[in-house]
Write a protein that holds these residues in place. Sequence first.
Motif, PDB file in Angstrom:
ATOM      1  N   GLY A 131       0.859  -1.242   0.027  1.00 34.06           N
ATOM      2  CA  GLY A 131       0.037   0.018   0.006  1.00 34.06           C
ATOM      3  C   GLY A 131       0.775   1.304  -0.183  1.00 34.06           C
ATOM      4  N   GLN A 132       1.999   1.417   0.702  1.00 32.45           N
ATOM      5  CA  GLN A 132       2.941   2.418   0.756  1.00 32.45           C
ATOM      6  C   GLN A 132       3.368   2.516  -0.848  1.00 32.45           C
ATOM      7  N   SER A 133       3.872   1.571  -1.219  1.00 30.42           N
ATOM      8  CA  SER A 133       4.505   1.614  -2.643  1.00 30.42           C
ATOM      9  C   SER A 133       3.526   2.307  -3.623  1.00 30.42           C
ATOM     10  N   THR A 134       2.343   1.689  -3.690  1.00 29.50           N
ATOM     11  CA  THR A 134       1.373   1.919  -4.740  1.00 29.50           C
ATOM     12  C   THR A 134       0.812   3.438  -4.368  1.00 29.50           C
ATOM     13  N   GLY A 135       0.433   3.438  -3.044  1.00 25.78           N
ATOM     14  CA  GLY A 135      -0.294   4.929  -2.626  1.00 25.78           C
ATOM     15  C   GLY A 135       0.963   5.945  -2.962  1.00 25.78           C
ATOM     16  N   GLN A 136       2.231   5.827  -2.792  1.00 26.51           N
ATOM     17  CA  GLN A 136       3.206   6.775  -3.209  1.00 26.51           C
ATOM     18  C   GLN A 136       2.958   7.217  -4.559  1.00 26.51           C
ATOM     19  N   GLN A 137       3.061   6.152  -5.393  1.00 36.09           N
ATOM     20  CA  GLN A 137       3.006   6.471  -7.053  1.00 36.09           C
ATOM     21  C   GLN A 137       1.650   7.018  -7.297  1.00 36.09           C
ATOM     22  N   ALA A 138       0.583   6.807  -6.333  1.00 33.67           N
ATOM     23  CA  ALA A 138      -0.531   7.356  -6.805  1.00 33.67           C
ATOM     24  C   ALA A 138      -0.690   8.570  -6.549  1.00 33.67           C
ATOM     25  N   ALA A 139      -0.029   9.033  -5.356  1.00 37.20           N
ATOM     26  CA  ALA A 139      -0.026  10.404  -4.900  1.00 37.20           C
ATOM     27  C   ALA A 139       0.789  11.138  -5.831  1.00 37.20           C
ATOM     28  N   GLY A 140       1.876  10.602  -6.566  1.00 37.83           N
ATOM     29  CA  GLY A 140       2.719  11.126  -7.360  1.00 37.83           C
ATOM     30  C   GLY A 140       4.089  11.723  -6.737  1.00 37.83           C
ATOM     31  N   LYS A 141       4.312  10.601  -5.293  1.00 38.45           N
ATOM     32  CA  LYS A 141       5.662  11.218  -4.794  1.00 38.45           C
ATOM     33  C   LYS A 141       6.819  10.408  -4.871  1.00 38.45           C
ATOM     34  N   LYS A 142       6.967   9.877  -5.918  1.00 41.89           N
ATOM     35  CA  LYS A 142       8.293   8.995  -6.690  1.00 41.89           C
ATOM     36  C   LYS A 142       9.284  10.212  -6.828  1.00 41.89           C
ATOM     37  N   PHE A 143      10.252  10.321  -5.956  1.00 44.20           N
ATOM     38  CA  PHE A 143      11.184  11.463  -6.658  1.00 44.20           C
ATOM     39  C   PHE A 143      12.270  10.683  -7.144  1.00 44.20           C
ATOM     40  N   ILE A 144      12.765  11.408  -8.341  1.00 45.88           N
ATOM     41  CA  ILE A 144      14.033  10.778  -9.189  1.00 45.88           C
ATOM     42  C   ILE A 144      15.066  11.666  -8.771  1.00 45.88           C
ATOM     43  N   ASN A 145      16.370  11.127  -8.679  1.00 41.58           N
ATOM     44  CA  ASN A 145      17.472  11.733  -8.316  1.00 41.58           C
ATOM     45  C   ASN A 145      18.057  12.292  -9.586  1.00 41.58           C
ATOM     46  N   ALA A 146      17.899  13.650  -9.991  1.00 42.07           N
ATOM     47  CA  ALA A 146      18.468  14.188 -11.262  1.00 42.07           C
ATOM     48  C   ALA A 146      19.842  14.716 -10.917  1.00 42.07           C
ATOM     49  N   ARG A 147      20.511  14.667 -12.171  1.00 41.65           N
ATOM     50  CA  ARG A 147      21.973  15.343 -12.114  1.00 41.65           C
ATOM     51  C   ARG A 147      21.745  16.561 -12.626  1.00 41.65           C
ATOM     52  N   VAL A 148      22.125  17.313 -11.760  1.00 40.58           N
ATOM     53  CA  VAL A 148      21.952  19.194 -11.870  1.00 40.58           C
ATOM     54  C   VAL A 148      23.294  19.516 -12.338  1.00 40.58           C
ATOM     55  N   THR A 149      23.383  20.250 -13.481  1.00 43.62           N
ATOM     56  CA  THR A 149      24.761  20.957 -13.810  1.00 43.62           C
ATOM     57  C   THR A 149      24.406  22.353 -14.136  1.00 43.62           C
ATOM     58  N   GLU A 150      25.437  23.045 -13.696  1.00 48.39           N
ATOM     59  CA  GLU A 150      25.383  24.614 -14.158  1.00 48.39           C
ATOM     60  C   GLU A 150      25.837  24.816 -15.458  1.00 48.39           C
ATOM     61  N   VAL A 151      24.946  25.305 -16.342  1.00 47.07           N
ATOM     62  CA  VAL A 151      25.383  25.461 -17.751  1.00 47.07           C
ATOM     63  C   VAL A 151      25.580  26.978 -18.030  1.00 47.07           C
ATOM     64  N   VAL A 152      25.192  27.688 -17.252  1.00 43.40           N
ATOM     65  CA  VAL A 152      25.497  28.952 -17.357  1.00 43.40           C
ATOM     66  C   VAL A 152      25.373  29.784 -15.853  1.00 43.40           C
ATOM     67  N   LYS A 153      26.696  30.356 -15.708  1.00 45.12           N
ATOM     68  CA  LYS A 153      26.905  31.134 -14.367  1.00 45.12           C
ATOM     69  C   LYS A 153      27.556  32.575 -14.987  1.00 45.12           C
ATOM     70  N   VAL A 154      26.693  33.680 -14.725  1.00 45.01           N
ATOM     71  CA  VAL A 154      27.192  35.190 -15.020  1.00 45.01           C
ATOM     72  C   VAL A 154      26.942  35.928 -14.093  1.00 45.01           C
ATOM     73  N   LYS A 155      27.784  36.552 -13.963  1.00 47.15           N
ATOM     74  CA  LYS A 155      27.704  38.006 -13.020  1.00 47.15           C
ATOM     75  C   LYS A 155      26.806  38.900 -13.071  1.00 47.15           C
ATOM     76  N   ILE A 156      26.212  39.501 -12.117  1.00 42.81           N
ATOM     77  CA  ILE A 156      25.112  40.487 -12.651  1.00 42.81           C
ATOM     78  C   ILE A 156      25.831  41.874 -12.837  1.00 42.81           C
ATOM     79  N   GLY A 157      25.392  42.555 -13.643  1.00 47.37           N
ATOM     80  CA  GLY A 157      26.075  43.918 -14.062  1.00 47.37           C
ATOM     81  C   GLY A 157      25.754  44.350 -15.429  1.00 47.37           C
ATOM     82  N   ASN A 158      26.193  45.248 -15.823  1.00 44.55           N
ATOM     83  CA  ASN A 158      26.031  45.856 -17.114  1.00 44.55           C
ATOM     84  C   ASN A 158      27.297  45.779 -18.041  1.00 44.55           C
ATOM     85  N   GLY A 159      28.277  44.962 -17.865  1.00 44.45           N
ATOM     86  CA  GLY A 159      29.358  44.814 -18.836  1.00 44.45           C
ATOM     87  C   GLY A 159      29.041  43.809 -20.141  1.00 44.45           C
ATOM     88  N   PRO A 160      29.896  43.696 -20.887  1.00 41.78           N
ATOM     89  CA  PRO A 160      29.663  42.800 -21.983  1.00 41.78           C
ATOM     90  C   PRO A 160      29.289  41.272 -21.741  1.00 41.78           C
TER      91      PRO A 160
END
Length: 332
Positions: free
Chosen positions: A24-53
């Motif tokens: 019940g815990q297993s099916t209930g968790q999926q029915a409630a949509g609480k199966k979390f996936i470990n995604a790999r997170v990558t910083e593809v852009v990192k830019v300083k705030i400002g008005n330079g080029p």
Amino acid sequence: MKTQFLPAVFTIILIVFLIDYISGQSTGQQAAGKKFINARVTEVVKVKIGNGPENIGAISPPEAEAIGPMSFTISDEGEIYILDQLNSRIQVYRDGKRTGTIKIPVKPEGIMDIELLPDGKIALLDNTMEKSLFIIDRLGKLINTIPLEGQLLAYAPEATEINVVREGKFAGVWVRVNGHSVKLADADGKTATRVSVPGKLTFNSERLLDAKILGDITISLMRSEKGSLSMWEPELTVEFDMFVIHFGGPWDDRSGNIYLSAFMEDSDEQGKSTYSNVMVLFSSAMKETGRIKLAVQKAFYEIFHPVKVSPDGKIYQMIAEEREIVVLKYDL
């Protein structure tokens, strides 16, 4: 016999109860949509705030809401286009490096969304100042200006998002307007005869998608039947464990998978708030396949469209940190 029988029965009942509880815990968790996936997170852009080029603009007025880049989008080649409206430009990045700058040829103050057309042109949405949809090329030349207000769109500020439908008989540039969408341009950026549909069209224009908040912790996800603009499949109820403040999407990709994000809040007994940001994933059969946790922005900069999904199903998120603008990519 009696004393030996009762422990055996109790043991059997306990085992059955545990099996039922675990399943019940297993099916209930999926029915409630609480199966979390470990995604790999990558910083593809990192830019300083400002008005330079090399910078992205962001300001913190003392008596107004802090403003950062309002939106961004991704090309089929993986380039990231950041709407740097405070510096009147679009900054283009690939593999973490700036590869180009496109000057915005109109007043930029009211521009709040950006998308790419299939042929590489750029659509910019201004719903407050110039109240127009602008089509420009990658050199910054203005190709077309389409006023928002007119047939099927009476009040420009209600147009809050660009949706580029890339394939099918409804291909073109659409804007989301209070629960429906209005077509403003063809896929090449030329002014189109206006058409309105409920919700938003999918990538290939074969279906409609829509979502709405039903209660404190529930969002209803809807999809039309294939090839229909009026017949809808049964609604899918998506539940969360925190108060839903707002949601993003729904989006879809080339394969028909669907994506829905939710930004949520919870408070403890002392009134201290905690926040959560979640992306819910659905298969092309409208079955929930899992959830991933998105970053929660801590700096108080307004970004109107912080999450985008690319045509190949890659999830991107733009956040403002204290001194930097960061774009994150989530790989499943």
